[in-house]
Scaffold this active site. Structure first.
Site, short mmCIF file in Angstrom:
data_model
loop_
_atom_site.label_atom_id
_atom_site.label_comp_id
_atom_site.label_asym_id
_atom_site.label_seq_id
_atom_site.Cartn_x
_atom_site.Cartn_y
_atom_site.Cartn_z
N ASN A 6 -4.72 5.85 -0.89
CA ASN A 6 -4.08 6.23 0.37
C ASN A 6 -3.60 7.67 0.37
O ASN A 6 -3.51 8.29 1.43
CB ASN A 6 -2.95 5.25 0.71
N HIS A 45 -2.86 -3.16 -6.23
CA HIS A 45 -3.26 -2.85 -4.85
C HIS A 45 -4.75 -3.11 -4.64
O HIS A 45 -5.60 -2.43 -5.23
CB HIS A 45 -2.91 -1.37 -4.55
N GLU A 105 -6.00 -0.90 -7.69
CA GLU A 105 -5.13 0.12 -8.29
C GLU A 105 -4.03 -0.62 -9.05
O GLU A 105 -3.32 -1.44 -8.47
CB GLU A 105 -4.52 1.00 -7.20
N SER A 138 0.82 -1.21 0.00
CA SER A 138 0.00 0.00 0.00
C SER A 138 0.85 1.25 0.00
O SER A 138 0.35 2.33 -0.27
CB SER A 138 -0.92 0.00 1.21
N1 3HC Z 1 -16.33 -12.25 2.66
C1 3HC Z 1 -17.63 -12.45 2.51
N2 3HC Z 1 -18.57 -11.73 3.16
C2 3HC Z 1 -18.12 -10.76 3.99
C3 3HC Z 1 -16.75 -10.50 4.21
C4 3HC Z 1 -15.84 -11.30 3.49
N3 3HC Z 1 -14.51 -11.13 3.60
N4 3HC Z 1 -16.63 -9.47 5.08
C5 3HC Z 1 -17.88 -9.10 5.43
N5 3HC Z 1 -18.78 -9.87 4.77
C6 3HC Z 1 -20.24 -9.83 4.85
C7 3HC Z 1 -20.71 -9.70 6.28
O1 3HC Z 1 -20.70 -10.98 6.89
C8 3HC Z 1 -22.10 -9.16 6.09
O2 3HC Z 1 -23.01 -10.19 5.79
P1 3HC Z 1 -24.55 -10.09 6.28
O3 3HC Z 1 -25.15 -8.99 5.44
O4 3HC Z 1 -25.13 -11.42 5.94
O5 3HC Z 1 -24.52 -9.78 7.73
C9 3HC Z 1 -21.98 -8.28 4.83
O6 3HC Z 1 -20.72 -8.66 4.22
C10 3HC Z 1 -21.98 -6.83 5.15
O7 3HC Z 1 -21.06 -6.59 6.17
P2 3HC Z 1 -21.41 -5.76 7.46
O8 3HC Z 1 -22.84 -5.87 7.82
O9 3HC Z 1 -20.38 -6.08 8.49
O10 3HC Z 1 -21.15 -4.27 7.12
P3 3HC Z 1 -21.31 -3.34 5.89
O11 3HC Z 1 -22.66 -3.37 5.31
O12 3HC Z 1 -20.76 -2.08 6.42
O13 3HC Z 1 -20.33 -3.86 4.74
C11 3HC Z 1 -18.05 -3.39 4.10
C12 3HC Z 1 -19.01 -4.20 4.99
C13 3HC Z 1 -18.25 -3.74 2.63
C14 3HC Z 1 -16.66 -3.82 4.54
C15 3HC Z 1 -18.30 -1.87 4.30
O14 3HC Z 1 -18.32 -1.56 5.65
C16 3HC Z 1 -17.27 -1.02 3.64
O15 3HC Z 1 -17.31 -0.76 2.45
N6 3HC Z 1 -16.31 -0.54 4.46
C17 3HC Z 1 -15.20 0.26 3.99
C18 3HC Z 1 -14.01 -0.63 3.87
C19 3HC Z 1 -12.85 0.12 3.35
O16 3HC Z 1 -12.81 1.34 3.32
N7 3HC Z 1 -11.85 -0.65 2.95
C20 3HC Z 1 -10.62 -0.09 2.46
C21 3HC Z 1 -9.66 -0.04 3.56
S1 3HC Z 1 -8.17 0.75 3.07
C22 3HC Z 1 -7.29 -0.48 2.39
O17 3HC Z 1 -7.65 -1.64 2.37
C23 3HC Z 1 -6.02 -0.08 1.77
C24 3HC Z 1 -4.83 -0.37 2.59
O18 3HC Z 1 -3.73 -0.04 1.81
C25 3HC Z 1 -4.76 0.39 3.89
#
Ligand code: 3HC
Length: 292
Positions: free
Chosen positions: A189, A139, A151, A118
């Protein structure tokens, strides 16, 4: 060139997610780890995720069919005939360079090397190999099976056909690729890290409580994950590491770590994975903000 066999280095959160989406897209995948116990842990996560996706009806095949295309290994030689190798090991420059140097001699000459880093410079990683024109960044975002973005990062040495092959490959994984170049932090990022650090600074300055800052950004801006929740989700140690690399590159205050982030990391409060960060996860279904 055609990609058929995919190698993934590391079976942690990101590596296992990348292996899962590649297997789901129909590729044969071999995941490399240093010890079997890390493969077992990563594959358990993959099986759980595949079961969840199957339950929701978003998998085209059975979880078993996808799982059948995924293989774990602790032997580097088993990746020798891969067409692309995606590295997702711990963010440590020297470790990564050492690994690339060794694998460069083992993996076939026309294979593409891709790093999921990242923040570390793709150009610097590329210098550990004798295939600079076949080296790129791919990424992915956490959780990899759900987040649509990749990315695709090029350096000044990346060959056009290699870049386009990697871009198309990302599409075949069911992702939406964006084009970017090797400037630390790439697109996401570069924008996300100063925002998250500003949330910490706002808290340090008494602008609001952790919960109120979190709720404000979710309810006022519609962000899917609130800033402190996202910091704990990404990992505070990871974020702290990224701030160092970005500050070192740009020497700009907006990338500098706030004192509170450093103290949380020194205390071993890394976020969700260590059970404590900005929130306490003793009850994972109902995290409570810590008094900091
Ligand atoms: N595989 C399959 N299903 C998954 C899963 C996975 N790995 N992770 C979560 N789920 C499922 C959950 O079990 C849940 O199922 P349900 O509806 O049956 O309960 C469903 O997905 C939705 O999850 P949640 O209810 O927990 O929550 P959300 O509706 O908020 O969705 C999310 C989850 C898609 C992760 C959402 O919160 C989101 O978009 N978050 C932002 C994440 C983000 O910004 N990521 C980037 C981080 S930065 C990065 O990675 C870069 C690095 O360089 C730092």
């Amino acid at each position: 060139m055609e990609i058929k066999k995919v190698g993934v280095l590391g079976c942690g959160l990101m590596g296992s997610g990348i292996a899962q989406v590649a297997g789901t897209a129909g590729f044969d995948v071999t995941v490399l780890e240093v010890e079997q116990k890390y493969l077992d842990k990563g594959f358990a996560g993959i099986e759980k995720s595949l079961a969840k996706l199957a339950e929701k009806g978003t998998l085209k095949e059975s979880p078993e069919a996808v799982r059948g295309r995924l293989k774990g290994s602790t032997k580097q030689e088993e990746l020798a005939d891969c067409d692309i190798v995606i590295e997702a090991v711990i963010e440590n420059l020297q470790e990564k360079k050492k690994m690339y140097g060794t694998l460069d001699a083992i993996i076939k000459k026309d294979a593409i090397f891709a790093s999921n880093t990242s923040s570390i410079s793709i150009t610097e990683l590329m210098t550990a190999t004798r295939r600079p024109e076949r080296f790129i960044g791919l990424h992915f975002f956490n959780p990899v099976p759900l987040m649509k973005l990749v990315e695709v990062v090029r350096t000044i040495a990346t060959a056009d056909n290699v870049y386009e092959t990697a871009y198309e490959f990302s599409r075949k994984l069911g992702k939406v690729p964006v084009r970017t170049s090797d400037k630390t932090g790439f697109i996401v990022n570069r924008l996300l890290v100063p925002y998250l650090l500003d949330a910490i600074r706002a808290y340090e300055e008494g602008v609001g409580s952790i919960e109120d800052i979190d709720n404000a950004m979710k309810l006022g801006c519609g962000y899917p994950m609130r800033p402190f929740t996202l910091l704990d989700f990404v990992g505070l140690d990871t974020t702290y590491y990224i701030t160092h690399v970005m500050y070192d590159e740009f020497k700009e205050q907006r990338f500098a770590s706030p004192p509170l982030l450093k103290r949380l990391v020194m205390a071993g409060w890394y976020g969700r994975k260590s059970g404590k960060g900005f929130y306490d996860y003793s009850d994972p279904n109902s995290p409570k903000a810590n008094r900091l």
